[in-house]
Design an enzyme around this catalytic site. Structure first.
Site, PDB file in Angstrom:
ATOM      1  N   ARG A  44       1.032  -1.054   0.043  1.00  0.00           N
ATOM      2  CA  ARG A  44      -0.068   0.084  -0.043  1.00  0.00           C
ATOM      3  C   ARG A  44       0.748   1.246  -0.138  1.00  0.00           C
ATOM      4  O   ARG A  44       2.383   1.064   0.214  1.00  0.00           O
ATOM      5  CB  ARG A  44      -1.053   0.097   1.159  1.00  0.00           C
ATOM      6  CG  ARG A  44      -0.068  -0.225   2.478  1.00  0.00           C
ATOM      7  CD  ARG A  44      -0.521   0.251   3.662  1.00  0.00           C
ATOM      8  NE  ARG A  44      -0.627   1.726   3.555  1.00  0.00           N
ATOM      9  CZ  ARG A  44       0.426   2.430   3.822  1.00  0.00           C
ATOM     10  NH1 ARG A  44       1.685   2.088   3.997  1.00  0.00           N
ATOM     11  NH2 ARG A  44       0.388   4.153   3.694  1.00  0.00           N
ATOM     12  N   ASP A 223      -2.189  10.518  -2.450  1.00  0.00           N
ATOM     13  CA  ASP A 223      -2.444   9.667  -3.307  1.00  0.00           C
ATOM     14  C   ASP A 223      -2.722   9.964  -4.960  1.00  0.00           C
ATOM     15  O   ASP A 223      -2.441   9.409  -5.750  1.00  0.00           O
ATOM     16  CB  ASP A 223      -3.902   8.549  -2.981  1.00  0.00           C
ATOM     17  CG  ASP A 223      -3.490   7.878  -1.828  1.00  0.00           C
ATOM     18  OD1 ASP A 223      -3.400   8.379  -0.838  1.00  0.00           O
ATOM     19  OD2 ASP A 223      -2.971   6.733  -2.189  1.00  0.00           O
TER      20      ASP A 223
HETATM   21  O1  MRU Z   1      -4.943   2.993   1.723  1.00  0.00           O
HETATM   22  P1  MRU Z   1      -3.337   3.330   1.769  1.00  0.00           P
HETATM   23  O2  MRU Z   1      -2.739   3.002   3.331  1.00  0.00           O
HETATM   24  O3  MRU Z   1      -2.609   2.931   0.604  1.00  0.00           O
HETATM   25  O4  MRU Z   1      -3.414   4.864   1.745  1.00  0.00           O
HETATM   26  C1  MRU Z   1      -2.151   5.528   1.795  1.00  0.00           C
HETATM   27  C2  MRU Z   1      -2.167   6.836   1.979  1.00  0.00           C
HETATM   28  O5  MRU Z   1      -3.380   7.586   1.961  1.00  0.00           O
HETATM   29  C3  MRU Z   1      -0.821   7.720   2.003  1.00  0.00           C
HETATM   30  O6  MRU Z   1      -0.872   9.003   2.557  1.00  0.00           O
HETATM   31  C4  MRU Z   1      -0.407   8.092   0.496  1.00  0.00           C
HETATM   32  O7  MRU Z   1      -0.423   6.829  -0.268  1.00  0.00           O
HETATM   33  C5  MRU Z   1       0.861   8.573   0.315  1.00  0.00           C
HETATM   34  S1  MRU Z   1       2.213   7.602   0.907  1.00  0.00           S
HETATM   35  C6  MRU Z   1       3.637   7.880   0.458  1.00  0.00           C
END
Ligand code: MRU
Length: 326
Positions: A44, A223
């Protein structure tokens, strides 16, 4: 330790569902295994998803053309919000006409680029914060934007590490990040290993941490960043941005250029992943709401550009709140 890597003929990755109890590695030999690992958040974080997408394309490239096409499409859609996933798949797949070895070479290039981009944006972010605040900073972060969300080092936590190395970091306030607890399971684990002072708070306490003047800046990853500077990040980011504006402190987003999405004019054009409601009616194995309770499990939120003080990438700093666009 790299969060995700290529060994011999397959992907190796830290199983993030096992942390903080155990450091367990996954050996991933097929695109189906990879797609499943991404869906259940064993892999993730936007930059790690970009690398996973590219390495997954390398796995798919060994298959007959029709199987490859099907697998790549499923992989691209495993998680819809982080733009890096489809970006990584597409960039590696552009080399397919040159053969599977070229796809793998491109994927390995993306992997190395991620490490370099993190280091560069971390230094730039630390420079920016020190130029715009105190000589020693307390910061608040949300979710996990550390080495576990990338290949290594991290984006928002990369900036934290750079501040720490310069002796310019006080304490990091970490939101637990319901429902899957990336803050309390992953960010605290990383900070403890790095010897960085930190304090865990429940998500709803985040704005109060800022109202009490305990942090000098909010530092998060992203994201997807729309063309107008709107930022999509883990659910619970937006309240922190509102609270940071109210407290008069900077709200800073650290992300590689690969998270910028020129094809989404605004954040409203980005698909927000809605996950299974089962994630929010349980704490581990314990039910926390009556059976049958209706849910809306929004995995991400949109922070409007006018609340974003700075976006720091490996190449530049953009100031959306001042009207600058990526
Ligand atoms: O659902 P996730 O754990 O994949 O969400 C991750 C996030 O929201 C992070 O803040 C984002 O991907 C940036 S990671 C450098």
């Amino acid at each position: 330790m790299r969060t995700i890597d290529w060994r011999d003929d397959h992907i190796v990755a830290v199983d993030q569902t096992a942390l903080p109890d155990a450091v367990r590695m996954l050996d991933i030999h097929t695109v189906a295994e990879l797609t499943d690992a991404i869906r259940r958040l064993a892999i993730r974080g936007a930059p790690a998803l970009g690398v996973a997408g590219a390495l997954g394309a390398a796995l798919a490239a060994r298959e007959p053309a029709d199987v490859c096409r099907r697998q790549v499409e499923a992989l691209r859609q495993a998680r819809p919000t982080a733009v890096n996933l489809a970006w990584g798949v597409d960039r590696a797949m552009r080399r397919l006409p040159e053969g599977p070895a070229a796809v793998l070479a491109e994927a390995l290039g993306i992997l190395d680029e991620d490490v370099r981009a993190n280091r560069a944006l971390a230094a730039r972010g630390a420079d920016w914060l020190l130029a715009h605040g105190a000589a020693r900073l307390n910061v608040q972060t949300h979710c996990n934007a550390g080495g576990l969300a990338c290949v290594e080092w991290g984006t928002a936590l990369g900036v934290v590490r750079a501040l720490h190395e310069r002796g310019a970091l006080g304490r990091v306030y970490v939101d637990e990040t319901r429902p899957l607890l990336q803050g309390s399971r992953l960010t605290t684990w990383e900070l403890a290993r790095l010897g960085i002072e930190h304090t865990l708070v429940v998500d709803s306490a985040g704005p109060s941490v800022l109202a009490r003047g305990l942090a000098d800046a909010v530092l998060v990853g992203a994201d997807r960043i729309a063309a107008n500077g709107d930022v999509i990040n883990k659910i619970g980011t937006y309240p922190l941005a509102l609270a940071a504006a109210r407290a008069g402190i900077p709200f800073v987003v650290a992300a590689p250029e690969s998270t910028l999405d020129p094809d989404s004019p605004t954040g409203q054009d980005v698909e927000i992943e809605i996950r299974d409601g089962a994630e929010i009616v349980h704490m581990g194995q314990i039910r926390t709401a009556p059976a049958g309770t209706p849910t809306l499990n929004l995995a991400f939120d949109l922070t409007p550009a006018d609340l974003v003080t700075a976006i720091v990438t490996e190449h530049r700093v953009i100031h959306p709140a001042k009207g600058e666009r990526p």
